[in-house]
Design a protein around this motif. Structure first.
Motif, PDB file in Angstrom:
ATOM      1  N   ASP A 122       0.850  -1.198   0.000  1.00 16.60           N
ATOM      2  CA  ASP A 122       0.000   0.000   0.000  1.00 16.60           C
ATOM      3  C   ASP A 122       0.886   1.248   0.000  1.00 16.60           C
ATOM      4  OD1 ASP A 122      -1.810   2.019   0.344  1.00 16.60           O
ATOM      5  OD2 ASP A 122      -2.745   1.191   2.157  1.00 16.60           O
ATOM      6  N   LYS A 123       0.744   2.072  -0.994  1.00 18.51           N
ATOM      7  CA  LYS A 123       1.555   3.281  -1.098  1.00 18.51           C
ATOM      8  C   LYS A 123       1.238   4.294   0.002  1.00 18.51           C
ATOM      9  CE  LYS A 123       2.206   2.925  -6.113  1.00 18.51           C
ATOM     10  NZ  LYS A 123       2.023   3.587  -7.435  1.00 18.51           N
ATOM     11  N   GLU A 124       0.087   4.135   0.657  1.00 15.45           N
ATOM     12  CA  GLU A 124      -0.306   5.054   1.718  1.00 15.45           C
ATOM     13  C   GLU A 124       0.150   4.572   3.096  1.00 15.45           C
ATOM     14  OE1 GLU A 124      -1.710   7.933   0.988  1.00 15.45           O
ATOM     15  OE2 GLU A 124      -1.617   7.354  -1.130  1.00 15.45           O
ATOM     16  N   ALA A 125       0.921   3.497   3.154  1.00 10.50           N
ATOM     17  CA  ALA A 125       1.387   2.965   4.433  1.00 10.50           C
ATOM     18  C   ALA A 125       2.242   4.004   5.157  1.00 10.50           C
ATOM     19  CB  ALA A 125       2.199   1.691   4.227  1.00 10.50           C
ATOM     20  N   VAL A 126       2.237   3.932   6.491  1.00  5.53           N
ATOM     21  CA  VAL A 126       2.928   4.944   7.289  1.00  5.53           C
ATOM     22  C   VAL A 126       4.434   4.732   7.331  1.00  5.53           C
ATOM     23  CG1 VAL A 126       0.909   5.398   8.714  1.00  5.53           C
ATOM     24  CG2 VAL A 126       2.520   3.615   9.410  1.00  5.53           C
ATOM     25  N   PHE A 127       4.917   3.600   6.840  1.00  2.00           N
ATOM     26  CA  PHE A 127       6.358   3.372   6.807  1.00  2.00           C
ATOM     27  C   PHE A 127       6.744   2.731   5.482  1.00  2.00           C
ATOM     28  CE2 PHE A 127       4.303  -0.204   8.847  1.00  2.00           C
ATOM     29  CZ  PHE A 127       4.865  -1.325   8.229  1.00  2.00           C
ATOM     30  N   GLU A 128       8.017   2.876   5.125  1.00  2.00           N
ATOM     31  CA  GLU A 128       8.521   2.387   3.840  1.00  2.00           C
ATOM     32  C   GLU A 128       9.022   0.955   3.926  1.00  2.00           C
ATOM     33  OE1 GLU A 128      12.147   4.149   1.833  1.00  2.00           O
ATOM     34  OE2 GLU A 128      10.547   4.987   0.592  1.00  2.00           O
ATOM     35  N   SER A 129       9.627   0.612   5.051  1.00  2.00           N
ATOM     36  CA  SER A 129      10.109  -0.756   5.235  1.00  2.00           C
ATOM     37  C   SER A 129      10.145  -1.087   6.722  1.00  2.00           C
ATOM     38  CB  SER A 129      11.504  -0.945   4.631  1.00  2.00           C
ATOM     39  OG  SER A 129      12.480  -0.217   5.360  1.00  2.00           O
ATOM     40  N   LEU A 130      10.050  -2.371   7.009  1.00  2.00           N
ATOM     41  CA  LEU A 130      10.076  -2.858   8.381  1.00  2.00           C
ATOM     42  C   LEU A 130      10.987  -4.075   8.442  1.00  2.00           C
ATOM     43  CD1 LEU A 130       8.953  -3.062  11.318  1.00  2.00           C
ATOM     44  CD2 LEU A 130       7.072  -4.403  10.380  1.00  2.00           C
ATOM     45  N   LYS A 131      11.950  -4.027   9.346  1.00  2.00           N
ATOM     46  CA  LYS A 131      12.861  -5.158   9.537  1.00  2.00           C
ATOM     47  C   LYS A 131      12.524  -5.854  10.852  1.00  2.00           C
ATOM     48  CE  LYS A 131      17.367  -4.813   8.808  1.00  2.00           C
ATOM     49  NZ  LYS A 131      18.812  -4.474   9.021  1.00  2.00           N
TER      50      LYS A 131
END
Length: 207
Positions: free
Chosen positions: A146-155
């Motif tokens: 989702d381009k509207e997600a609050v973050f770009e990546s999660l590790k």
């Protein structure tokens, strides 16, 4: 020659998709074993230049389905409590409580990765796996579809199949590192622990 490069590109794409599917399945296996989780946390927010913006400490608790609680203790007190339907954000110092409908899209609420339906992760994320520092460490990179997600990546980093840390990055380059300690997995947590009733002298904001 063009057909060769096209065939090679398709082969590499297929290999990448299979690798992502395998990583997603491995992550599902780790998360499906967890029905509840409690731990202390230390959270560091760092700007794009590597400068520290904020450090928080406290305790977190999650339980399937869709129950979580995030208690910040230092340098200020704040509670984030989700009962499966709504999320309360309570700031005692401000005498304010904000009520929000729980967004069950894991791409918007990272805590739902630990308390939601792990089988739906592949619907919301592209999942890949990185090599850990040791054979006992598993590292997964999740990128929201989702381009509207609050973050770009999660590790997500696991040590001995236990969650050790989370790292979130946003589109502006800001990073949040969360380290867990004294982890307790699959213990009993009373449902009342995820309920919140605003004190009488608190302003309630209903969003």
């Amino acid at each position: 020659m063009r057909l060769f490069f096209l065939s090679l590109s398709l082969s590499l794409l297929s290999t990448s998709v299979l690798a992502d599917q395998a990583a997603s399945q491995k992550l599902n296996v780790l998360l499906e074993k967890v029905t509840s989780m409690r731990a202390n946390f230390e959270q560091h927010t760092i700007d794009p230049k590597g400068q520290s913006l904020q450090t928080l400490t406290g305790q977190m608790s999650v339980q399937r389905p869709y129950l979580f609680r995030w208690d910040t203790q230092k340098p200020f007190t704040q509670q984030v409590i989700a009962n499966g339907q709504v999320v309360w954000i309570y700031d005692p110092d401000l005498q304010q409580a904000t009520k929000q409908k729980l967004d069950k899209q894991v791409g918007n609420t990272p805590a739902l990765l630990l308390s939601g339906d792990s089988k739906k992760i592949a619907q919301s994320f592209t999942v890949s796996q990185e090599k850990g520092l040791s054979a006992k460490q598993s590292v997964f990179i999740l990128k929201p579809k989702d381009k509207e997600a609050v973050f770009e990546s999660l590790k997500l980093t696991f040590n001995n199949q236990s969650l050790n840390s989370m790292q979130l990055k946003d589109s502006l380059g800001q990073r949040t590192d969360i380290f867990f300690s004294q982890m307790q997995v699959n213990g009993k947590i009373a449902p009342s622990f995820f309920q919140f009733t605003p004190p009488k002298d608190v302003d309630v904001i209903d969003e």
